[in-house]
Design a protein around this motif. Sequence first.
Motif, PDB file in Angstrom:
ATOM      1  N   ARG A  33       0.825  -1.202   0.000  1.00 47.91           N
ATOM      2  CA  ARG A  33       0.000   0.000   0.000  1.00 47.91           C
ATOM      3  C   ARG A  33       0.867   1.262   0.000  1.00 47.91           C
ATOM      4  O   ARG A  33       0.544   2.256  -0.649  1.00 47.91           O
ATOM      5  N   LYS A  34       2.002   1.217   0.714  1.00 47.85           N
ATOM      6  CA  LYS A  34       2.913   2.366   0.725  1.00 47.85           C
ATOM      7  C   LYS A  34       3.465   2.641  -0.671  1.00 47.85           C
ATOM      8  O   LYS A  34       3.623   3.798  -1.074  1.00 47.85           O
ATOM      9  N   VAL A  35       3.750   1.571  -1.418  1.00 45.35           N
ATOM     10  CA  VAL A  35       4.226   1.747  -2.791  1.00 45.35           C
ATOM     11  C   VAL A  35       3.116   2.369  -3.638  1.00 45.35           C
ATOM     12  O   VAL A  35       3.356   3.317  -4.397  1.00 45.35           O
ATOM     13  N   GLU A  36       1.898   1.850  -3.496  1.00 41.34           N
ATOM     14  CA  GLU A  36       0.754   2.374  -4.249  1.00 41.34           C
ATOM     15  C   GLU A  36       0.542   3.856  -3.958  1.00 41.34           C
ATOM     16  O   GLU A  36       0.300   4.654  -4.870  1.00 41.34           O
ATOM     17  N   GLU A  37       0.642   4.240  -2.684  1.00 40.07           N
ATOM     18  CA  GLU A  37       0.434   5.641  -2.302  1.00 40.07           C
ATOM     19  C   GLU A  37       1.528   6.531  -2.890  1.00 40.07           C
ATOM     20  O   GLU A  37       1.259   7.655  -3.328  1.00 40.07           O
ATOM     21  N   ALA A  38       2.768   6.038  -2.893  1.00 40.90           N
ATOM     22  CA  ALA A  38       3.867   6.812  -3.473  1.00 40.90           C
ATOM     23  C   ALA A  38       3.676   6.979  -4.979  1.00 40.90           C
ATOM     24  O   ALA A  38       3.956   8.051  -5.535  1.00 40.90           O
ATOM     25  N   ILE A  39       3.171   5.934  -5.634  1.00 40.08           N
ATOM     26  CA  ILE A  39       2.910   6.026  -7.078  1.00 40.08           C
ATOM     27  C   ILE A  39       1.789   7.038  -7.327  1.00 40.08           C
ATOM     28  O   ILE A  39       1.873   7.867  -8.235  1.00 40.08           O
ATOM     29  N   ALA A  40       0.751   6.974  -6.506  1.00 37.59           N
ATOM     30  CA  ALA A  40      -0.390   7.879  -6.676  1.00 37.59           C
ATOM     31  C   ALA A  40       0.017   9.336  -6.463  1.00 37.59           C
ATOM     32  O   ALA A  40      -0.509  10.234  -7.131  1.00 37.59           O
ATOM     33  N   SER A  41       0.954   9.570  -5.568  1.00 37.00           N
ATOM     34  CA  SER A  41       1.395  10.940  -5.315  1.00 37.00           C
ATOM     35  C   SER A  41       2.321  11.449  -6.423  1.00 37.00           C
ATOM     36  O   SER A  41       2.558  12.647  -6.525  1.00 37.00           O
ATOM     37  N   GLY A  42       2.859  10.538  -7.226  1.00 33.32           N
ATOM     38  CA  GLY A  42       3.707  10.923  -8.343  1.00 33.32           C
ATOM     39  C   GLY A  42       5.161  11.142  -7.971  1.00 33.32           C
ATOM     40  O   GLY A  42       5.948  11.627  -8.777  1.00 33.32           O
ATOM     41  N   ASP A  43       5.540  10.755  -6.754  1.00 34.22           N
ATOM     42  CA  ASP A  43       6.922  10.936  -6.291  1.00 34.22           C
ATOM     43  C   ASP A  43       7.734   9.694  -6.650  1.00 34.22           C
ATOM     44  O   ASP A  43       7.620   8.655  -6.004  1.00 34.22           O
ATOM     45  N   LYS A  44       8.554   9.804  -7.699  1.00 34.23           N
ATOM     46  CA  LYS A  44       9.271   8.636  -8.206  1.00 34.23           C
ATOM     47  C   LYS A  44      10.306   8.112  -7.204  1.00 34.23           C
ATOM     48  O   LYS A  44      10.423   6.908  -7.009  1.00 34.23           O
ATOM     49  N   SER A  45      11.054   9.015  -6.562  1.00 38.98           N
ATOM     50  CA  SER A  45      12.090   8.552  -5.625  1.00 38.98           C
ATOM     51  C   SER A  45      11.472   7.858  -4.418  1.00 38.98           C
ATOM     52  O   SER A  45      11.981   6.834  -3.952  1.00 38.98           O
ATOM     53  N   ALA A  46      10.355   8.397  -3.931  1.00 35.50           N
ATOM     54  CA  ALA A  46       9.670   7.751  -2.799  1.00 35.50           C
ATOM     55  C   ALA A  46       9.114   6.398  -3.211  1.00 35.50           C
ATOM     56  O   ALA A  46       9.159   5.427  -2.441  1.00 35.50           O
ATOM     57  N   ALA A  47       8.586   6.319  -4.431  1.00 34.64           N
ATOM     58  CA  ALA A  47       8.035   5.057  -4.928  1.00 34.64           C
ATOM     59  C   ALA A  47       9.133   4.016  -5.083  1.00 34.64           C
ATOM     60  O   ALA A  47       8.942   2.837  -4.742  1.00 34.64           O
ATOM     61  N   GLN A  48      10.293   4.435  -5.608  1.00 27.10           N
ATOM     62  CA  GLN A  48      11.408   3.500  -5.761  1.00 27.10           C
ATOM     63  C   GLN A  48      11.877   2.983  -4.403  1.00 27.10           C
ATOM     64  O   GLN A  48      12.167   1.798  -4.247  1.00 27.10           O
ATOM     65  N   GLU A  49      11.959   3.872  -3.431  1.00 26.84           N
ATOM     66  CA  GLU A  49      12.399   3.473  -2.088  1.00 26.84           C
ATOM     67  C   GLU A  49      11.386   2.520  -1.451  1.00 26.84           C
ATOM     68  O   GLU A  49      11.756   1.513  -0.853  1.00 26.84           O
ATOM     69  N   ALA A  50      10.096   2.842  -1.592  1.00 30.34           N
ATOM     70  CA  ALA A  50       9.050   1.980  -1.030  1.00 30.34           C
ATOM     71  C   ALA A  50       9.074   0.606  -1.685  1.00 30.34           C
ATOM     72  O   ALA A  50       8.914  -0.425  -1.014  1.00 30.34           O
ATOM     73  N   LEU A  51       9.311   0.581  -3.008  1.00 29.83           N
ATOM     74  CA  LEU A  51       9.374  -0.703  -3.724  1.00 29.83           C
ATOM     75  C   LEU A  51      10.597  -1.503  -3.286  1.00 29.83           C
ATOM     76  O   LEU A  51      10.517  -2.721  -3.105  1.00 29.83           O
ATOM     77  N   ARG A  52      11.720  -0.814  -3.095  1.00 30.72           N
ATOM     78  CA  ARG A  52      12.946  -1.492  -2.661  1.00 30.72           C
ATOM     79  C   ARG A  52      12.754  -2.149  -1.292  1.00 30.72           C
ATOM     80  O   ARG A  52      13.277  -3.236  -1.032  1.00 30.72           O
ATOM     81  N   ILE A  53      11.976  -1.513  -0.432  1.00 31.98           N
ATOM     82  CA  ILE A  53      11.712  -2.066   0.896  1.00 31.98           C
ATOM     83  C   ILE A  53      10.668  -3.182   0.826  1.00 31.98           C
ATOM     84  O   ILE A  53      10.735  -4.168   1.569  1.00 31.98           O
ATOM     85  N   ALA A  54       9.699  -3.049  -0.087  1.00 34.78           N
ATOM     86  CA  ALA A  54       8.599  -4.019  -0.173  1.00 34.78           C
ATOM     87  C   ALA A  54       9.026  -5.343  -0.800  1.00 34.78           C
ATOM     88  O   ALA A  54       8.486  -6.396  -0.438  1.00 34.78           O
ATOM     89  N   GLN A  55       9.984  -5.306  -1.723  1.00 36.79           N
ATOM     90  CA  GLN A  55      10.352  -6.531  -2.446  1.00 36.79           C
ATOM     91  C   GLN A  55      10.838  -7.658  -1.534  1.00 36.79           C
ATOM     92  O   GLN A  55      10.329  -8.777  -1.631  1.00 36.79           O
ATOM     93  N   PRO A  56      11.812  -7.426  -0.637  1.00 33.65           N
ATOM     94  CA  PRO A  56      12.238  -8.547   0.208  1.00 33.65           C
ATOM     95  C   PRO A  56      11.137  -9.016   1.158  1.00 33.65           C
ATOM     96  O   PRO A  56      11.059 -10.206   1.482  1.00 33.65           O
ATOM     97  N   GLU A  57      10.269  -8.095   1.565  1.00 35.61           N
ATOM     98  CA  GLU A  57       9.160  -8.473   2.453  1.00 35.61           C
ATOM     99  C   GLU A  57       8.205  -9.413   1.720  1.00 35.61           C
ATOM    100  O   GLU A  57       7.736 -10.408   2.279  1.00 35.61           O
ATOM    101  N   LEU A  58       7.943  -9.108   0.466  1.00 35.43           N
ATOM    102  CA  LEU A  58       7.060  -9.938  -0.339  1.00 35.43           C
ATOM    103  C   LEU A  58       7.670 -11.318  -0.581  1.00 35.43           C
ATOM    104  O   LEU A  58       6.989 -12.342  -0.460  1.00 35.43           O
ATOM    105  N   MET A  59       8.967 -11.366  -0.873  1.00 34.13           N
ATOM    106  CA  MET A  59       9.621 -12.653  -1.099  1.00 34.13           C
ATOM    107  C   MET A  59       9.735 -13.460   0.191  1.00 34.13           C
ATOM    108  O   MET A  59       9.728 -14.685   0.164  1.00 34.13           O
ATOM    109  N   ARG A  60       9.835 -12.777   1.317  1.00 29.45           N
ATOM    110  CA  ARG A  60       9.831 -13.473   2.602  1.00 29.45           C
ATOM    111  C   ARG A  60       8.485 -14.159   2.811  1.00 29.45           C
ATOM    112  O   ARG A  60       8.414 -15.270   3.347  1.00 29.45           O
ATOM    113  N   GLY A  61       7.416 -13.499   2.378  1.00 28.25           N
ATOM    114  CA  GLY A  61       6.090 -14.116   2.446  1.00 28.25           C
ATOM    115  C   GLY A  61       6.005 -15.364   1.593  1.00 28.25           C
ATOM    116  O   GLY A  61       5.344 -16.336   1.963  1.00 28.25           O
TER     117      GLY A  61
END
Length: 87
Positions: A33-61
């Motif tokens: 959801r944090k990645v989605e919100e960053a994308i919706a706000s249009g902030d590319k650097s925030a979206a990239q950072e949120a995605l970088r944090i979300a990826q290992p969490e998703l693979m851990r799942g």
Amino acid sequence: MANTPQAKKRALQNAKRFSVNKARRSRIRTYLRKVEEAIASGDKSAAQEALRIAQPELMRGVSKGVFHKNTASRKMSRLASRVKALG
């Protein structure tokens, strides 16, 4: 209801596992959801950072059996392409 000792133990184990998996699934959805919100706000650097944090969490799942590998890969791929498309 469970009658044998083994069935009673399995019922307890299932309940415990369900609560652990539920918490893990909720945590992963929060990161997504944090990645989605960053994308919706249009902030590319925030979206990239949120995605970088979300990826290992998703693979851990995936490794814990909460999500299927292809589902996680599909989610990451779609999010990554949306982040990349930001101007």
